[in-house]
Structures are given as structure tokens and as C-alpha cells.
Design a protein around this motif. Structure first.
Motif, PDB file in Angstrom:
ATOM      1  N   LEU A   2       0.917  -1.169  -0.081  1.00 35.14           N
ATOM      2  CA  LEU A   2      -0.519   0.064  -0.183  1.00 35.14           C
ATOM      3  C   LEU A   2       0.863   0.802  -0.174  1.00 35.14           C
ATOM      4  N   SER A   3       2.008   1.355   0.415  1.00 37.44           N
ATOM      5  CA  SER A   3       2.759   2.873   0.324  1.00 37.44           C
ATOM      6  C   SER A   3       3.494   2.564  -0.122  1.00 37.44           C
ATOM      7  N   ARG A   4       3.442   1.633  -1.483  1.00 37.30           N
ATOM      8  CA  ARG A   4       4.050   2.142  -2.627  1.00 37.30           C
ATOM      9  C   ARG A   4       3.330   3.510  -3.462  1.00 37.30           C
ATOM     10  N   HIS A   5       1.994   3.407  -3.238  1.00 38.39           N
ATOM     11  CA  HIS A   5       1.178   4.481  -3.580  1.00 38.39           C
ATOM     12  C   HIS A   5       1.983   5.842  -3.212  1.00 38.39           C
ATOM     13  N   SER A   6       2.520   6.706  -3.499  1.00 40.77           N
ATOM     14  CA  SER A   6       2.009   7.686  -3.195  1.00 40.77           C
ATOM     15  C   SER A   6       1.917   9.030  -2.430  1.00 40.77           C
TER      16      SER A   6
END
Lengths: 340, 340
Positions: free
Chosen positions: B137-141
Motif C-alpha cells: 500500500l505504501s508504494r502509492h505516494s
């Protein structure tokens, strides 16, 4: 001058008392916010969560979040509280699940969650604490991306550390590098998470120095825990003395002693073999303590704890406000000054 | 006109085939990204994760993430993939932990994770899947705050649903409202999470219509699952027929039948009492099926599934592109068109 030498210690005492009082205020704010973060129903899910949170704990990690936030420039408000609550919930979740895996029957003087509520409830209540941690983290509307990145990294590393710790228990070739890597994951990660979430909650300044402080503090904390397993006063420690020996844990002391295996007497080799094979008994605990003492292992551990404590404190040079720096130094002294 | 009536079905067939091919492409992209999301070491931690992911699964929820992202305006790239992976990892974690609690021995034709690797590994590997989900999820900035809010809410609700489901198993006073509330939490939450993460990954348009679509699709999906437990062809269903009866699950069928308890014969009341007390045997399964059929419960279930499917599809009016809308309708038909 005489007046200075008289005044300065008094001034330091006052500052120390004021720092301790501020940390205690933080602890109370954290406890209050922790309680408020747990819903009422379903009670089968949340009663175990309330149970373990009510069992106490020194709230070491969330206080570090608060201190890191102040050091990074947080104002007098409590903008760091939600991040601190997330850290303590994550830490407490690991205790519940680790206790199942370790078949631990008591913690903080009370039956563990899986003993009090059963394994199924302990699994699910542990799980939901992660969700509550994330819910608390999501109360921060700024720096969400960084908060999420740090949380996922810290959480992943804690799991990896626990897995390595378990893998090591049946391995006979654990090097000091392996040990170091394992406690970086298992123990330092959550200290690092505590500090970096605090820094990001305050806007994202001096993240890396605070991470370094937390990393070395975590390493020292784990080595002290390893040492106290053999040297602590039972009442003060609150755990079984020699528990690591009985469980054959690959602690700093064990790995350091194993490095001197070739020069041991055959009796001591047999003792080490029993520990390694999880066959040590209560009678072996004082034998192991004497052996480790004679080998210089206890002293080496104390030196390493001191070294990591100094590395931690030297990372604080980038903290702009001397009082914030003093508060973090006091935190590490409180944590690491226990009977070494 | 004749030419139209000949051309239109052919045109629809071509569109349907093209939609199915696009969904299959998504599924393959998801499988690839899922595999890539799992680290190598420690193997004791990640081997069980690879094991359950390799066991297959239709990737229903992450495909919904992809379809929702497209509907919300995602371009032809795969910007929604990391959110989709997060959803599937969270869903799969719930399977591992639920299987421990349910003492389930097989899933998708293979031994469950706790049977294959032991309870401790199943607990810890389940845990780390949440961390991997958050990492993905944290790959979405962009939209990090909304993604984190939705994830924490969905995750919390799934845990609450599981807890209610377990609580209900020993209660005799479950109303249709209780049942509805429970499956909203247990089943719809993760469908809603799948859709809303997709919408936010694409920039945050039409979040609420997509959430409504997912909620009603989830409700219909759970009621269909309840129905198929008694009516499915064994080979197609892949689970034991009548498993819910044997376990005394408070399904839609059970709650609906219990509402007619007062007008049952004493023999049928005894049958319902056995189911309620978890004392039903294999011989009771056909009896229960006949009773539910005679009471009209099977038919009522079919009607309710149809109603929720229609509510789901009518929520799609706000989807701007007709082809995206058609893809979501095809998704619900694929999911809910199974032998009712």
C-alpha cells in the motif's frame, strides 16, 4: 567557583526532576489515549485487548515517540499521541502472539492473554490491535505516506526478527553477526519505529539522527535484557532468572560464550551442549552464570551495552534544543541504567 | 430491424469476451505482483506465505480493485496493482488465521497452513502478510491518508465480523439484523476495501458509488455462500456440503428458518435444536435441506441474493464509462451467477 559547583548539581537535579515529570505526564497522556482507542463491542474481541493494556507496562516505546516528536520540534500540544498509541498497540500485539508461540503462562504478574481467554481469542485480539494501531496512525493527516512506510517497515522487521529468533533456537552455528542482525530486527525495529513516527508526526525533521539513537538504544536494551536474565534480582526483573538458559535462547551471552567453546573444560562443554540442546535444568543456571562470569562474558556484555548507549547518545548531536537532548539522554539512562 | 437483432447479440458476445479477457489479464498481473511482494528470508516466515499464495484462488477482491480503479479513471497503466496486492494479502491473512480458529484441515485442496507448517508459523506468517500488505500500500505516494484510513477501517471491521461470527455460534437469539450486521463486517468490508482502495489509487473519484456496489456484492456473495453450503454440487463447491449445518453456523438460512420455529413440527424443532447446539450429524444435512426448502427459506435466500445484486448494479449509475460499468456488472454476474 564554589558557588557554581554548589549551584550546578542543584540546577541539574531540578532539570532532571522536571524531565522525569514531563515523561510521566507523557506516560499518563498515552495511557489515557490507549484506553480511548479500544472500542466496546464485540466484547470477545476487545476484552482481551483491554486486559493486556490494563496489565500495565512502562510505555517505554510510546514515550520515546513523544520525546522524539518534541526533539523534532513538536509544539506543546499532543500532536504525537496518535503515533505513540500506534507504536504501543503494535508492540503489545507482538507480546500477545509471541506469548502463544513461547507458551508463556504469565506476563506482568497476570496470566497471559491466551491463558486467560484461549488461543483463538488471543490470535484475533492480537490481529485487531494492528488494525487499531493503523486507525490511530491514520488520525495524522500530514506525512501519511512517510508514517505508513515507517510503520510497514518496522512491523515487517519485527516479524522477521521473531522468525529468526525461533529459527536460531534449533541452530548451532549462530555467529555474533547473526545475533546482531536478529536483535536489530526483533528489538531495535520497534524502537526505531517509535522514534521515526514521532519525528514524522512533528513534521519530519531530524528523522535519521533519531532513528540512530533508537537503533543503538534498542541494541543496548536487548543486550541488557540478555544480561539481566542471569544477573538480575528476581523481584526487580519480574521474570524467571535463567529463563533464557532453560529455553536454550541464543542470547548475546550464549553466542559470546560459544565463541570460547574450544578452550573450555569438557564439563563446561557439556553444560554448553545441554543449553544448546534445550536440555538445561534449573541446576545449570548458577553453573552457566559462573562460567559466563569466568569467561569474561558478563563483563564483555556490560562493555557492549555501554558502547551502544554511547553510540545512541552521540547520535543526538543533531537535536537542536539542549533540553530535548537531555530528555532523550535521561530516557536512555532510565532504560539502560538498570543494575548493570 | 433484422440486421440489428442479429448484430447486437454478436456485438455483446464480443464485448463480454473482451471484458473477460481484460479481467484475466488483471488476474495475471496480480499474481505476478503478489509473488514479487514476498521476500526470500527468513524462509520459516515466508515459505508459508508463498505456499498459500501458490495454492491459487480466484483473486476476486484484487480484480475488483482493478475494475474499480479503471471505473474511477485509472489509465492503461497498472497504478492500481499495489493496492490490489494489499487487498489480496489482507484477505489471505484472514484465511490463515481463521483456519487456525476453525481447525480447518484443508483449503483449496491442500492442507491448511497450520497443518502444513504448524500453528506458530501460521500465526507469524499471517501477521507478516499484514505488514507486506501495508508495504505494498505504501508504494502509492498519492492519497496515502485515504488509503490508510480505508485499510485500517476495513481490517478492523473484518476482525469484528469474525469475532461476532464466533460469538453467534453459541447464541440462540440471533436476529436477521444481527446476521446482516455480522456479514457486513465479515464479508462486505473487504469487498468495500477492495473497491475504495482502487478508487483512491486512481485519484479518489466515485468512491462512494463503488463502495455501495462492493457492499451489496459482498452481502449477496455471503448469502450465496450460505445457500451453496446446502445446494451446491460437491465437486463445483470444493467444500463439504452441509458444513455450516454440522458446525451450527448462524447462516442466512438458519436465521430465516429459526424465524419460523413456532410453526414447525416437534420433529423439525428437534432438528433445529440439534443444529443450534452443534449436535447435527451428516444424516441431518438432507433433513435440513428438505426443511429449509419446504419452509421457503431456499427461495427467500435466492430472492435476497437477487435483490442485493440489483442494489449493487444500480449503484453503478455514477460510473461514467459504459464499458467500465459493463465490466463491473460482468464481475458481479461471474461472482453471483453460480448455480443459484
Amino acid at each position: 567557583m564554589i558557588s557554581d559547583t554548589i549551584v550546578e548539581p542543584r540546577h541539574l537535579d531540578i532539570e532532571r526532576a522536571s524531565i522525569a515529570a514531563a515523561a510521566e505526564t507523557m506516560r499518563q497522556q498515552i495511557d489515557h489515549a490507549l484506553s480511548a482507542s479500544v472500542p466496546k463491542a464485540p466484547s470477545s474481541l476487545y476484552d482481551p485487548v483491554r486486559y493486556i493494556l490494563a496489565a500495565g507496562g512502562k510505555r517505554v516505546r510510546p514515550v520515546l515517540t513523544g520525546l522524539a516528536a518534541k526533539a523534532a520540534g513538536a509544539g506543546p500540544n499532543t500532536s504525537w499521541i496518535s503515533a505513540a498509541v500506534a507504536v504501543e498497540l503494535l508492540h503489545t500485539f507482538t507480546l500477545i502472539h509471541d506469548d502463544i508461540m513461547d507458551k508463556a503462562e504469565s506476563r506482568r504478574g497476570k496470566p497471559t492473554v491466551h491463558i486467560a481467554f484461549g488461543n483463538d481469542a488471543a490470535i484475533l485480539s492480537g490481529d485487531v490491535m494492528i488494525a487499531l494501531a493503523l486507525e490511530s496512525l491514520s488520525r495524522h493527516s500530514e506525512q501519511s505516506h512517510e508514517l505508513l512506510e515507517e510503520f510497514s517497515l518496522g512491523f515487517k522487521r519485527v516479524c522477521e526478527g521473531q522468525a529468526f529468533d525461533k529459527e536460531f533456537e534449533t541452530r548451532h552455528d549462530i555467529s555474533m553477526d547473526d545475533y546482531h542482525q536478529m536483535i536489530l530486527l526483533k528489538t531495535s525495529s520497534i524502537f526505531e519505529l517509535a522514534a521515526t513516527l514521532g519525528a514524522y508526526a512533528a513534521g519530519g525533521r531530524i528523522v535519521e539522527p533519531l532513528r540512530q539513537f533508537a537503533r543503538h538504544t534498542g541494541l543496548a536494551f536487548q543486550m541488557l535484557d540478555d544480561l539481566l536474565d542471569l544477573t538480575a534480582d528476581l523481584a526487580a526483573f519480574g521474570k524467571t532468572i535463567g529463563g533464557d538458559i532453560l529455553e536454550g535462547k541464543r542470547t548475546f551471552l550464549y553466542v559470546e560464550a560459544m565463541g570460547q567453546y574450544s578452550k573450555m573444560t569438557s564439563g563446561n562443554r557439556t553444560l554448553m551442549d545441554r543449553i544448546a540442546a534445550h536440555e538445561a535444568t534449573l541446576a545449570d543456571v548458577p553453573l552457566a552464570r559462573d562460567l559466563f562470569d569466568n569467561l569474561g562474558v558478563l563483563q564483555t556484555t556490560r562493555v557492549m551495552i555501554q558502547k551502544e548507549t554511547e553510540l545512541a547518545q552521540s547520535a543526538l548531536q543533531k537535536v537542536p534544543n539542549p533540553r530535548d537532548r537531555a530528555a532523550l539522554v535521561a530516557f536512555s539512562e532510565y532504560l539502560l541504567g538498570r543494575n548493570i
